[in-house]
Design a protein around this motif. Structure first.
Motif, short mmCIF file in Angstrom:
data_model
loop_
_atom_site.label_atom_id
_atom_site.label_comp_id
_atom_site.label_asym_id
_atom_site.label_seq_id
_atom_site.Cartn_x
_atom_site.Cartn_y
_atom_site.Cartn_z
N CYS A 50 -3.59 7.13 2.77
CA CYS A 50 -2.70 6.06 2.30
C CYS A 50 -3.55 5.02 1.57
N LYS A 52 -2.86 2.04 0.93
CA LYS A 52 -2.68 0.69 1.48
C LYS A 52 -3.49 0.49 2.75
N CYS A 53 -3.29 1.36 3.74
CA CYS A 53 -3.92 1.14 5.06
C CYS A 53 -5.03 2.15 5.34
N ILE A 55 -5.04 5.17 6.20
CA ILE A 55 -4.80 6.15 7.27
C ILE A 55 -4.69 7.54 6.63
N CYS A 71 1.55 6.28 3.37
CA CYS A 71 2.05 6.77 4.66
C CYS A 71 3.52 6.44 4.83
N HIS A 75 4.44 0.61 2.43
CA HIS A 75 3.10 0.51 1.87
C HIS A 75 3.09 0.85 0.39
ZN LIG Z 1 -0.17 3.03 5.00
#
Ligand SMILES: [Zn+2]
Length: 82
Positions: A50, A52-53, A55, A71, A75
């Protein structure tokens, strides 16, 4: 008269068997298509990150936006705003 009924039953049976084969073929086609997209040659699923985060998640569960993966839709939306 009874011969007509036998012919009708045979016709319905043939139609039903043909329909089941067609249904099985359709399901099989879709499954092999999905496997080509989501699965590597060894059967494991491609993992993506992902944006953004950061993960890691299977490609099949990720949301693809251009060359990026996310994800969840939240996001994806917040990354596109930045
Ligand atoms: Zn994410």
């Amino acid at each position: 008269m009874s011969l007509l009924i036998v012919r009708l039953v045979v016709f319905v049976l043939l139609f039903w068997v043909g329909f089941r084969i067609w249904q099985y073929w359709q399901t099989h086609q879709i499954e092999s298509k999905n496997n080509q997209i989501n699965k590597n040659e060894d059967g494991s699923e491609t993992m993506v990150r992902c944006e953004k985060c950061q993960i890691h998640l299977p490609q099949g569960n990720a949301i693809k936006a251009g060359e990026y993966y996310f994800c969840c839709q939240e996001h994806q939306a917040s990354f596109e705003k930045e």
